[in-house]
Each structure stands twice: as structure tokens, then as C-alpha cells.
Design a protein around this motif. Sequence first.
Motif, PDB file in Angstrom:
ATOM      1  N   PHE A 569       0.838  -1.196   0.000  1.00 49.54           N
ATOM      2  CA  PHE A 569       0.000   0.000   0.000  1.00 49.54           C
ATOM      3  C   PHE A 569       0.875   1.248   0.000  1.00 49.54           C
ATOM      4  N   THR A 570       0.397   2.287  -0.682  1.00 47.47           N
ATOM      5  CA  THR A 570       1.021   3.604  -0.617  1.00 47.47           C
ATOM      6  C   THR A 570       0.078   4.537   0.126  1.00 47.47           C
ATOM      7  N   VAL A 571       0.584   5.179   1.204  1.00 44.47           N
ATOM      8  CA  VAL A 571      -0.229   6.042   2.049  1.00 44.47           C
ATOM      9  C   VAL A 571       0.344   7.450   1.999  1.00 44.47           C
ATOM     10  N   ALA A 572      -0.491   8.412   1.671  1.00 43.14           N
ATOM     11  CA  ALA A 572      -0.108   9.830   1.647  1.00 43.14           C
ATOM     12  C   ALA A 572       1.116  10.076   0.778  1.00 43.14           C
ATOM     13  N   ARG A 573       1.301   9.260  -0.240  1.00 41.82           N
ATOM     14  CA  ARG A 573       2.329   9.405  -1.263  1.00 41.82           C
ATOM     15  C   ARG A 573       3.757   9.287  -0.728  1.00 41.82           C
ATOM     16  N   ARG A 574       3.965   9.158   0.570  1.00 41.28           N
ATOM     17  CA  ARG A 574       5.322   9.103   1.109  1.00 41.28           C
ATOM     18  C   ARG A 574       5.570   7.870   1.966  1.00 41.28           C
ATOM     19  N   TYR A 575       4.550   7.114   2.261  1.00 40.59           N
ATOM     20  CA  TYR A 575       4.708   5.992   3.173  1.00 40.59           C
ATOM     21  C   TYR A 575       4.266   4.700   2.486  1.00 40.59           C
ATOM     22  N   LEU A 576       5.073   3.680   2.634  1.00 39.34           N
ATOM     23  CA  LEU A 576       4.772   2.373   2.070  1.00 39.34           C
ATOM     24  C   LEU A 576       4.511   1.386   3.203  1.00 39.34           C
ATOM     25  N   ILE A 577       3.461   0.607   3.059  1.00 35.31           N
ATOM     26  CA  ILE A 577       3.128  -0.441   4.019  1.00 35.31           C
ATOM     27  C   ILE A 577       2.949  -1.733   3.244  1.00 35.31           C
ATOM     28  N   GLY A 578       3.616  -2.786   3.669  1.00 34.52           N
ATOM     29  CA  GLY A 578       3.556  -4.061   2.958  1.00 34.52           C
ATOM     30  C   GLY A 578       3.187  -5.209   3.866  1.00 34.52           C
ATOM     31  N   CYS A 579       2.546  -6.213   3.285  1.00 38.27           N
ATOM     32  CA  CYS A 579       2.169  -7.437   3.988  1.00 38.27           C
ATOM     33  C   CYS A 579       2.504  -8.619   3.084  1.00 38.27           C
ATOM     34  N   ASN A 580       3.288  -9.541   3.588  1.00 39.06           N
ATOM     35  CA  ASN A 580       3.682 -10.717   2.827  1.00 39.06           C
ATOM     36  C   ASN A 580       3.285 -11.956   3.624  1.00 39.06           C
ATOM     37  N   LEU A 581       2.315 -12.711   3.105  1.00 35.75           N
ATOM     38  CA  LEU A 581       1.807 -13.904   3.774  1.00 35.75           C
ATOM     39  C   LEU A 581       2.071 -15.116   2.898  1.00 35.75           C
ATOM     40  N   PHE A 582       2.646 -16.161   3.464  1.00 35.98           N
ATOM     41  CA  PHE A 582       2.841 -17.399   2.721  1.00 35.98           C
ATOM     42  C   PHE A 582       2.641 -18.574   3.662  1.00 35.98           C
ATOM     43  N   GLY A 583       2.218 -19.695   3.085  1.00 41.65           N
ATOM     44  CA  GLY A 583       1.963 -20.870   3.905  1.00 41.65           C
ATOM     45  C   GLY A 583       1.859 -22.120   3.065  1.00 41.65           C
ATOM     46  N   SER A 584       1.898 -23.255   3.745  1.00 43.23           N
ATOM     47  CA  SER A 584       1.811 -24.546   3.076  1.00 43.23           C
ATOM     48  C   SER A 584       1.175 -25.544   4.016  1.00 43.23           C
ATOM     49  N   THR A 585       0.380 -26.441   3.465  1.00 49.98           N
ATOM     50  CA  THR A 585      -0.127 -27.563   4.230  1.00 49.98           C
ATOM     51  C   THR A 585       1.010 -28.567   4.430  1.00 49.98           C
ATOM     52  N   PRO A 586       0.848 -29.580   5.305  1.00 54.56           N
ATOM     53  CA  PRO A 586       1.887 -30.613   5.403  1.00 54.56           C
ATOM     54  C   PRO A 586       2.145 -31.242   4.040  1.00 54.56           C
ATOM     55  N   TRP A 587       3.430 -31.459   3.695  1.00 60.48           N
ATOM     56  CA  TRP A 587       3.727 -31.981   2.371  1.00 60.48           C
ATOM     57  C   TRP A 587       4.626 -33.199   2.448  1.00 60.48           C
ATOM     58  N   ILE A 588       4.500 -34.041   1.427  1.00 59.23           N
ATOM     59  CA  ILE A 588       5.267 -35.272   1.313  1.00 59.23           C
ATOM     60  C   ILE A 588       6.384 -35.076   0.293  1.00 59.23           C
ATOM     61  N   SER A 589       7.593 -35.464   0.652  1.00 61.03           N
ATOM     62  CA  SER A 589       8.721 -35.468  -0.270  1.00 61.03           C
ATOM     63  C   SER A 589       9.347 -36.852  -0.214  1.00 61.03           C
ATOM     64  N   GLY A 590       9.063 -37.677  -1.209  1.00 63.00           N
ATOM     65  CA  GLY A 590       9.503 -39.067  -1.149  1.00 63.00           C
ATOM     66  C   GLY A 590       8.789 -39.782  -0.023  1.00 63.00           C
ATOM     67  N   PHE A 591       9.536 -40.296   0.952  1.00 62.95           N
ATOM     68  CA  PHE A 591       8.903 -40.906   2.110  1.00 62.95           C
ATOM     69  C   PHE A 591       9.138 -40.067   3.365  1.00 62.95           C
ATOM     70  N   SER A 592       9.335 -38.769   3.179  1.00 59.43           N
ATOM     71  CA  SER A 592       9.435 -37.833   4.298  1.00 59.43           C
ATOM     72  C   SER A 592       8.218 -36.929   4.315  1.00 59.43           C
ATOM     73  N   GLN A 593       7.736 -36.613   5.500  1.00 60.90           N
ATOM     74  CA  GLN A 593       6.604 -35.719   5.666  1.00 60.90           C
ATOM     75  C   GLN A 593       7.045 -34.497   6.450  1.00 60.90           C
TER      76      GLN A 593
END
Length: 683
Positions: A569-593
Motif C-alpha cells: 500500500f502507498t499512504v499519503a504518497r510518502r509511506y509504504l506499508i507491505g504485507c507478505n503472507l505465505f503458507g503450506s499444508t503438510p507436504w510429502i517429499s519421497g517418504f518424508s513428511q
Amino acid sequence: MYPDITALKETVVTAAKMQIERDGANYTLRNLGGTIMGNAGNALDLLRWTPGVIVGMNEDISLIGRDGKTEVYINDRRITNNAELKAVTSQNIKRVEIIREPDAQYASNAGSVIKVFTHSPVKDHLGASLTNVLDIKRKVSNTTTLTLDGKYKKLSGNASFSYGRLNTEVSSLGVTKIADENDGTWLYNKADMSNSISAGDRYTVFAGMNYALTPKSVIGAQYNGSFYQVDINEQIRQTMVQRLYGSKQMTDRATRNSTSASYLWQRNDNSQLLVIADYASMRQKDAQNLREYLMIVNNENDVSLTDNTILKHYLVVNSNDYNIVTATAMYNFVSRGWNNKMGIVWGHTGSTGTVLLNEVSQTCKRDNDWSGLYYTVSRSWDKWRMNAGLRYEYDYTRTDVEGSSLNKTYHNLLPNASVGLQLSPDIDLALYYRRTLRRPSYNELRSTHNYINSYQYSTGNPFLRPTITDHFALNANFKGFTASLSYSLMDDATQRIMVHLGSGAVLEYPINIMLFRAWSLDLGYNYSNSWLNLNVQSSATLPHTTYPYFDIIRTESSPFASINVNTQFTVARRYLIGCNLFGSTPWISGFSQNASIVGLNLSARTTLCQGRLLLGVNLNDLFQRSMSPWYKTRYMNIYNENHTDYDIRGISLMARWTFNTISNPFKKRSGNDATLQRTQDNN
């Protein structure tokens, strides 16, 4: 060498509408000035806020929904060390290309590619910036970076020096169980609890220079060095038939140096020749002082050391030395409307690994020679476009261990092809295919044994085979929406296992499992206006893995999904506000969870003093779940589970002061950027 020009007008935070251009599953981000990305700090900080990109705790870079190695380029030149990213200010980056579907011009093990392009210097100037970042977590770390850049007539260059004081703390709980395959009774049951505190210093140095011989030819040279020393104090408590208490003091040192020289001839806007030669060396050594004590356990609340407390005392020294020489030549041209790219690469790596356990030495020496040829051709006409390529790779490795030798040779042809159709200005379809090859890393091939504790050892496997993957995809774009349906077939995937050595000891090493297949659906959406930049990337995967398990073939198949939401977001042309959200469910890689993860980062930026002073604050990992808190592995009759408590949650404070003698506003230059690329050994 890449110029690092800081323009005063572009450091001022103003409203910006970031542009995202899509080509199948690939996309390009432009107009970054005035966004969180453009004011993040350095290029590595910028990637932390790039939609669809994940930067891990150890600065490992990956793309959401993409397996395999992610290569990073600056001005079309592949980097070999993140110190090169830290030498570039984010304000000097004009665009970032995310290539989720690379072609044959990229290394065989590249599952995805990130390309960062900087502004080109136009006027003579001299500039500098000083940046300080304070990280407050369980422990406090601080990094200070000074960057200098300039241009005078035919000569341009930049230099960067960075010093960081690093402090971390990590806690973990590991459980290993071995069952009788006949009746399921436990033969072995061990728990490890540990707490590790690390403190150290890191120095990074970068210096590069370009000289224009003629308006169409440029020679360049650069040096990149990274040095660090970390002292680790770890306390370990084991529970087995008897209790063990362990302590470990370790000093980890590493030095990495890289020098390169290049020559670029720009015949015209569509034709250029590039030749690069470089040499890199890495020296890594860790010395461990391990002590193990036998404990008396009366009950869970009454644990004491025995009279004869010390059980074992080990001095363990691991050292690895690498020397890498590479040479690359590339030529691009256009003929009768067809874009042609061809290149050749050659390299040699000599490495020596030594494990010293109480003055008993194991040494593994390896010589690796590789070479490659590639050719790609592409063209667009009417509503259609196509790209096809073929890469040939040769690899020879000789391994010497304690008087015995093992030679391995590989020859591989790796094709790629894609076809795209623009149905309308808002609708685009594309088909894609590529074969990739991942060869085992040097550590995976080492046959020397590494001591972990009295009951656990690790080693490599010199008989590992390379992993071959065939990847197919159907992509569709509609306005701000994108979708990709893909199928991957992986043969001889690599997985680490444990085997029981008897007397309560286990050995960990990598093996090739049979097949790994996966269907994936990737969805994306982006929207930008004068005050909001929103990007969503998501991926869902249905894997199918088969591998030998005692006398049967076992199958693992559990779906998992991941998502990344990046909002600025840009607020009052001089301020930047950011939000970064990431996630994952449980995952399988070969025989590892692996456990599910959720990461939430918040950021704010503003500028003062006519744009010379940039201030920023980051709130990192608010849920303390951005790293997988546990993983489980079950192979044959061995069950292994590990829980780790990472110290990611915290606050980062950044301040940057820009010095610059540019008298006129910076002007963007159109046309081609200098193309610089180099190769490194395929790990």
C-alpha cells in the motif's frame, strides 16, 4: 560487473503502479520505484518481497510451487554467491523476471530462474550509500554495508563492503526408533534434545569494473569475496537405554573467493558475442570439541551425572577445499525472423574433503570435468509463438578414497519446446515441455563418515545416480488471472535414509528411490493501481512416489498446497506499508513428511531529507511458523522425527543514507543491457 547507480528522484517514495507482464507461467515485474520491492534495501531484500519468491532462513531462494534449484541472474549473468545480490541497491533495479519454465540455455539442474536487471549508467558520476540493518530476535544481529559506484567516460564500476555480527539460537528435539520388521517391537528408541547458540562475524567484498574498448565492445573484470567465522555452543541430552548428556563447542570457518574476466561484443541490437572465464575457490573448515557424559536417572525430575562422568571425548575436524575453473562462450543473433541462441561451457572442479576424528583421518579427493552445448530458436508471428531448444551435457568424475578409485561418466541430451497462442488481447494459452537433470552434490557423493554422536553417523553415497525429470505444462492467462496445469515424472529421485548398524547405532546416507510423479495446479492473480499492488500465487500438488520397502513396493500419495499473498500500500504518497503472507499444508517429499508452515511479514518504508535518508521497519514471522517445525521419515524399519524451534520471529530496523554527486536527474536508457553470464559446477 553491474553498475549500481542511485538516483535521488527514484529514492523518494511516491505512488507507483507496479506492472506485471505474463508469458505463459513466466512473468516480469516493472516500475518498481516507489514500492516495497524498490525500497527494500539490497537485491536480496527485494527478492524477499517479490511475489511468488521465498527466501529461507539460510538465504536459500525458491519459487512457490516449483521444485529443483532456483538460479539467480543479475543482468543475464548467473551469480555464485548471495554477496553479489547484497552489493546491489534495490532502488537501482528496474525489472525482475521470474522464469518458472526455463529453456535449454539454462543449466540442466535449473528448475526455475530469477533474473534481476539494473539501470544502466548514462552520465559521469560518483555516488555512495551507507546502510545499516539491525535484526532483533532471541539474539541481536547487525549488518552494515557501504556501496560505492561511479562512471567516468569509458570506465564504470562499483564496489561494496559489508560487515555483519551474527547471533542465533536454535532448539530441537529428535526421535529415532527402529522396529523389528516381523513383530513390530522396538529394537531402538532414542530421543535427542539440543540447544544451540551461535555467534560470529561475516565479511563480504565486491569490486567490479567495465571498460568500453569501442561503442560496441566492452571488457570487464570483477572480484567477489565472502569470509565468515561462527562459534557454536551446543548442549545435547539423549535418552536411550541409558541417558547421555553431551556438549559441543564448534568453530565454523569459510572463505570464498571468485574472480572473472569477460569480453562482450554487441554487433547490433539483435546480435552479440560474450566470452567469460573465471576462477573460484572455497575453503571450509569446522572444528568440533565433543564431550559425552553418562547420566543416572532416578526419575524424570532427578537426573545427575555418574561419578565417572565423562564417557567419550572427541576432537572432530571437517574440512572441504574446492577449486573451480570455468569458461563460457555465447552468441545470439536473428536470422530471417528467427531468434537464435547458442553457447558452449566448460568447467573443472578439484575438491578435497577430510574428516579427522581423534587424529584418525579420512580423505576423499574428487576431480570433476564437465562441458555443455546448447542451441535454442524462437519466433513469433501473427497470434502464434514458439520456442525449441536442445542441450547436450558431458560429465566425468573421478573419486579417490583411501587408495581406491571410482570413475563415472554421463552423456545427456536435454530438449525443451513450447508453443503459445494469443487468442485475444486478454486471453493467452501455452504448452511447455522440458527435460532436466540433477546430478548429486559433492557432499552427497562423499564416502567419508561424519561423526554426530556415539549412536549416529552420516556419510555420502558415491554410487548415486543423477535424477532425470520430464516436465509438461498447459498455461492460460486471462487479464490478471493465470493458471497452469503441469505433470512431472522424476526418475531416480534422491532421498536420505537411516540404517541400523547394531549396538544402538544408526548411519544416515542418501539413496535413489524409484519414481516420483506429480500433478500440479498453479493459480495466480495480480492487480495494481496508484495506491495498491496485490499479487497472489498458489499451488496444489498431488504426488505419487514408489520405492522398495522390505520385499514390497511401497507407495506414498498425499496432496498438499501452498500460497503466497503479497500486498503493498502507498499512504499519503510518502509511506509504504507491505504485507507478505505465505503458507503450506503438510507436504510429502519421497517418504518424508514435513509440517505445515505459515509466515507473516509486515513492512513500512518512508524517506526523509529530500530522499537521501530511507527508513524501514520489518516485523518478521509474526506466527513463528515460517520454517517447518517438524519432519518425519519412515523407511524400512526405521522411524525418524525431528522438531526444531527456529528464532525467526523478530524486528528488523533499516536506515540508508545516500550520497550522490549527480547534478541532473537520472534518465532511463532504452535498448539492450550488457549481457553477462557465467557458469558454476552443477551440484
